[in-house]
Design a protein around this motif. Sequence first.
Motif, mmCIF file in Angstrom:
data_model
loop_
_atom_site.group_PDB
_atom_site.id
_atom_site.type_symbol
_atom_site.label_atom_id
_atom_site.label_comp_id
_atom_site.label_asym_id
_atom_site.label_seq_id
_atom_site.Cartn_x
_atom_site.Cartn_y
_atom_site.Cartn_z
ATOM 1 N N ASN A 1 0.800 -1.228 0.000
ATOM 2 C CA ASN A 1 0.000 0.000 0.000
ATOM 3 C C ASN A 1 0.834 1.281 0.000
ATOM 4 N N TRP A 2 2.092 1.182 -0.385
ATOM 5 C CA TRP A 2 2.968 2.348 -0.473
ATOM 6 C C TRP A 2 3.627 2.382 -1.845
ATOM 7 N N GLN A 3 3.704 3.565 -2.411
ATOM 8 C CA GLN A 3 4.498 3.763 -3.623
ATOM 9 C C GLN A 3 5.814 4.383 -3.188
ATOM 10 N N LYS B 1 7.735 6.543 -4.563
ATOM 11 C CA LYS B 1 7.815 8.002 -4.739
ATOM 12 C C LYS B 1 6.991 8.769 -3.705
ATOM 13 N N ARG B 2 6.059 8.091 -3.023
ATOM 14 C CA ARG B 2 5.223 8.748 -2.016
ATOM 15 C C ARG B 2 5.827 8.668 -0.615
ATOM 16 N N MET B 3 6.862 7.847 -0.465
ATOM 17 C CA MET B 3 7.534 7.747 0.836
ATOM 18 C C MET B 3 8.358 9.004 1.074
ATOM 19 N N ALA B 4 8.547 9.322 2.339
ATOM 20 C CA ALA B 4 9.436 10.433 2.687
ATOM 21 C C ALA B 4 10.838 10.115 2.167
ATOM 22 N N ARG C 1 12.765 6.520 2.567
ATOM 23 C CA ARG C 1 13.115 5.782 1.349
ATOM 24 C C ARG C 1 14.610 5.470 1.315
#
Length: 137
Positions: free
Chosen positions: A71-73, A75-78, A82
Amino acid sequence: MRKRTLARECVLKILYQKEITRREIEPTLNDYWEAEGEVENEVQEFSSRLVLGVIRNLEVIDKKIMEYATNWQLKRMAVIDRNILRLGVYELFYASDIPPKVTINEAVELAKKYGDLESSKFVNGILDKIHKTEISS
């Protein structure tokens, strides 16, 4: 602070700087070490080894993170989270001289120091899942 702990902090800063500036790794490394001034050779060598290892294996590392970060992309992680995960995954799969428990503990500590309130739990969850599924089996 222990040398390898300090080295991992340098790795995180270098990976962060590279990602933000989008420069090649060699000039990023050179500028970082020049700005840091006097750094013990052992710290610099270990840091550079890890940074170059992450960069050389980035595509595989990122795929592995995405496989376990449900449920994580990426590029959307901090950016901090990352890059801590990238370092941790690199150590788990490519640095056989580093015990997995040390890798995970050091990553969690980096997340506590540089991430937000939930970063350490996030990083621990993903690295622990990778370790239990692929490394310790």
